[in-house]
Design a protein around this motif. Structure first.
Motif, PDB file in Angstrom:
ATOM      1  N   MET A  40       0.790  -1.219   0.000  1.00  0.00           N
ATOM      2  CA  MET A  40       0.000   0.000   0.000  1.00  0.00           C
ATOM      3  C   MET A  40       0.834   1.287   0.000  1.00  0.00           C
ATOM      4  N   THR A  41       2.073   1.213   0.457  1.00  0.00           N
ATOM      5  CA  THR A  41       2.927   2.405   0.436  1.00  0.00           C
ATOM      6  C   THR A  41       3.833   2.434  -0.785  1.00  0.00           C
ATOM      7  N   GLY A  42       4.225   1.260  -1.266  1.00  0.00           N
ATOM      8  CA  GLY A  42       5.115   1.186  -2.419  1.00  0.00           C
ATOM      9  C   GLY A  42       6.578   1.071  -2.059  1.00  0.00           C
ATOM     10  N   PHE A  43       6.884   0.938  -0.765  1.00  0.00           N
ATOM     11  CA  PHE A  43       8.279   0.772  -0.353  1.00  0.00           C
ATOM     12  C   PHE A  43       8.339  -0.043   0.939  1.00  0.00           C
ATOM     13  N   VAL A  44       9.523  -0.458   1.302  1.00  0.00           N
ATOM     14  CA  VAL A  44       9.737  -1.288   2.490  1.00  0.00           C
ATOM     15  C   VAL A  44      10.160  -0.416   3.662  1.00  0.00           C
ATOM     16  N   ASP A  45       9.465  -0.556   4.774  1.00  0.00           N
ATOM     17  CA  ASP A  45       9.856   0.080   6.024  1.00  0.00           C
ATOM     18  C   ASP A  45      10.345  -1.029   6.949  1.00  0.00           C
ATOM     19  N   ASN A  46      11.647  -1.129   7.123  1.00  0.00           N
ATOM     20  CA  ASN A  46      12.210  -2.205   7.938  1.00  0.00           C
ATOM     21  C   ASN A  46      11.845  -2.092   9.413  1.00  0.00           C
ATOM     22  N   GLY A  47      11.300  -0.937   9.811  1.00  0.00           N
ATOM     23  CA  GLY A  47      10.863  -0.770  11.187  1.00  0.00           C
ATOM     24  C   GLY A  47       9.534  -1.428  11.476  1.00  0.00           C
ATOM     25  N   ILE A  48       8.806  -1.823  10.428  1.00  0.00           N
ATOM     26  CA  ILE A  48       7.534  -2.519  10.607  1.00  0.00           C
ATOM     27  C   ILE A  48       7.824  -4.010  10.657  1.00  0.00           C
ATOM     28  N   ARG A  49       7.759  -4.566  11.847  1.00  0.00           N
ATOM     29  CA  ARG A  49       8.148  -5.966  12.021  1.00  0.00           C
ATOM     30  C   ARG A  49       7.232  -6.725  12.975  1.00  0.00           C
ATOM     31  N   SER A  50       5.976  -6.271  13.072  1.00  0.00           N
ATOM     32  CA  SER A  50       4.992  -6.998  13.878  1.00  0.00           C
ATOM     33  C   SER A  50       3.613  -6.816  13.262  1.00  0.00           C
ATOM     34  N   ASN A  51       2.652  -7.600  13.751  1.00  0.00           N
ATOM     35  CA  ASN A  51       1.264  -7.480  13.315  1.00  0.00           C
ATOM     36  C   ASN A  51       0.425  -6.699  14.318  1.00  0.00           C
ATOM     37  N   ASP A  52       1.073  -5.919  15.164  1.00  0.00           N
ATOM     38  CA  ASP A  52       0.349  -5.158  16.179  1.00  0.00           C
ATOM     39  C   ASP A  52      -0.619  -4.171  15.535  1.00  0.00           C
ATOM     40  N   LYS A  53      -1.725  -3.937  16.237  1.00  0.00           N
ATOM     41  CA  LYS A  53      -2.759  -3.036  15.743  1.00  0.00           C
ATOM     42  C   LYS A  53      -2.341  -1.588  16.019  1.00  0.00           C
ATOM     43  N   LYS A  54      -1.397  -1.106  15.216  1.00  0.00           N
ATOM     44  CA  LYS A  54      -0.889   0.258  15.329  1.00  0.00           C
ATOM     45  C   LYS A  54      -0.957   0.929  13.968  1.00  0.00           C
ATOM     46  N   GLN A 107       6.215  -6.886  -4.672  1.00  0.00           N
ATOM     47  CA  GLN A 107       4.982  -6.426  -4.036  1.00  0.00           C
ATOM     48  C   GLN A 107       4.892  -4.904  -4.000  1.00  0.00           C
ATOM     49  N   LYS A 108       6.008  -4.237  -3.830  1.00  0.00           N
ATOM     50  CA  LYS A 108       6.022  -2.777  -3.711  1.00  0.00           C
ATOM     51  C   LYS A 108       5.593  -2.073  -4.996  1.00  0.00           C
ATOM     52  N   GLN A 109       5.439  -2.817  -6.087  1.00  0.00           N
ATOM     53  CA  GLN A 109       5.005  -2.213  -7.346  1.00  0.00           C
ATOM     54  C   GLN A 109       3.486  -2.038  -7.437  1.00  0.00           C
ATOM     55  N   VAL A 110       2.753  -2.635  -6.510  1.00  0.00           N
ATOM     56  CA  VAL A 110       1.290  -2.574  -6.555  1.00  0.00           C
ATOM     57  C   VAL A 110       0.781  -1.142  -6.436  1.00  0.00           C
ATOM     58  N   ALA A 111       1.326  -0.371  -5.491  1.00  0.00           N
ATOM     59  CA  ALA A 111       0.798   0.965  -5.205  1.00  0.00           C
ATOM     60  C   ALA A 111       0.839   1.874  -6.431  1.00  0.00           C
TER      61      ALA A 111
END
Length: 374
Positions: free
Chosen positions: A118-132, A330-334
């Motif tokens: 959905m963003t089009g790039f990788v954020d390596n800081g996102i590493r959980s499925n927490d509801k944030k 996957q990052k090409q979807v956005a």
């Protein structure tokens, strides 16, 4: 003869020859099947799993989905994908043919996958499925900010974390997920019935059945006529983790049928017929090295980054199963989804490029895909 045709085109100028290349897509619907493997999409039921009694309790799936031919198996499992998208659109990700689609993120599970998508790039800081809430802007909010699409974007998901990933509440995008009831002030009879049934009918995983997600989305589509939708299904992943290969197959088949119903309706409506593109994918793959591996995914499980794309719409060349050797992410979807609407999507970080083979070549010129902010 060729010279005469060329002369006619030159004389017509902005006439019929030019009009034949105008962008037709006015609406985009992104659909995801959570954790659904490319192996089943391109080869149908897996012979190493469908006969495994620990994973298959309902033996009827053998009759429904098994055949010695992989082509026949995949048509049995996903008839809309192969009889309609395969004949009128494109399918990417058959690694047996060298056509590869992967997550670019290194984690290979849901939140990082949907965020990358959905963003089009990788954020390596996102590493959980927490509801944030996602710290990064998404293509949905980018589109929603355009005057033509404000109030015309909506999100429906089985997994209740999706609205946080796409930052729906913060940007005024209508979203319905998990155990939430129908959106809107004036509800249809179907929506009121769904609201009454949802607390009673549970799928055993703490979320609702995908059928509720579909019919909530379908009724909203009929009533509000949005231009952009994101519909996220979850049962394939839940049954995968639960080790129920029979239910995993049945869920994929049911989802195929729901997408077929959606497409048939879209093609019967004047404001959607031949003006809508469906872009269908998944958030991650699953393991494949051992019989047990298919139940799980993650950075330590080979195969988990392997995924697929499917697309059908008026601006997509009819190429069916993509058989060329290629690598997509996957990052090409956005950026691709935005490009179907003629929008040049950008973010604070460089985003994945448009998948050009999904478009009639003439539509990719700078003059036809423009940043509406400019």
């Amino acid at each position: 003869m060729f010279k005469r045709l060329l002369l006619l085109c030159l004389v017509a100028g902005a006439g019929s020859c030019a009009l034949a290349q105008e962008r037709q897509t006015e609406n985009v619907i992104i659909i995801t099947l959570d954790g659904f493997r490319w192996q089943e999409l391109f080869a149908g039921a897996d012979s190493s799993l469908i006969y495994e009694k620990d994973y298959v309790h309902d033996k009827s799936v053998l009759e429904k989905f098994w055949d010695s031919s992989p082509v026949a198996r995949r048509q049995k499992l996903m008839p809309f994908f192969w009889n309609v998208i395969g004949a009128e659109g494109q399918l990417y990700g058959n690694r047996e043919l060298g056509n590869r689609v992967n997550c670019a993120n290194p984690y290979w599970f849901s939140y990082p996958g949907y965020s990358e998508m959905m963003t089009g790039f990788v954020d390596n800081g996102i590493r959980s499925n927490d509801k944030k809430e996602n710290p990064n802007a998404t293509v949905l909010e980018y589109i929603h900010k355009q005057k033509e699409y404000t109030g015309k974007v909506a999100v429906f998901s089985t997994w209740n974390v999706i609205p946080y990933i796409v930052r729906a509440q913060a940007h005024g995008i209508p979203a319905n997920a998990g155990e939430e009831h129908a959106i809107g002030d004036t509800l249809s009879d179907c929506e009121m019935l769904l609201n009454a049934l949802q607390p009673i009918l549970k799928n055993g995983h703490g979320e609702r059945y995908d059928a509720f997600t579909f019919f909530y989305a379908f009724e909203y589509l009929k009533r509000e006529r949005p231009r952009v939708m994101f519909i996220s299904f979850d049962e394939t992943d839940e049954h995968g983790h639960g080790g129920r290969y029979d239910e995993y197959l049945k869920s994929a088949h049911h989802t195929d049928r729901m997408i077929s119903q959606l497409w048939q309706w879209l093609q019967s409506q004047e404001d959607y017929k031949n003006k809508t593109t469906l872009l269908i994918t998944t958030d991650h793959g699953r393991g494949h090295i051992s019989r047990k591996a298919w139940k799980n995914h993650g950075r330590l499980i080979p195969g988990s980054s392997q995924m697929w794309f499917a697309v059908i719409g008026p601006d997509t060349p009819v190429l069916g199963e993509m058989k060329n050797e290629a690598q997509y992410f996957q990052k090409q979807v956005a950026k691709t989804a935005a490009a179907f609407l003629g929008i040049h999507y950008e973010n604070t970080e460089p985003v994945g490029e448009v998948i050009e083979s999904m478009f009639i070549p003439e539509l990719l010129s700078d003059s036809r895909i423009m940043d509406l902010h400019r």
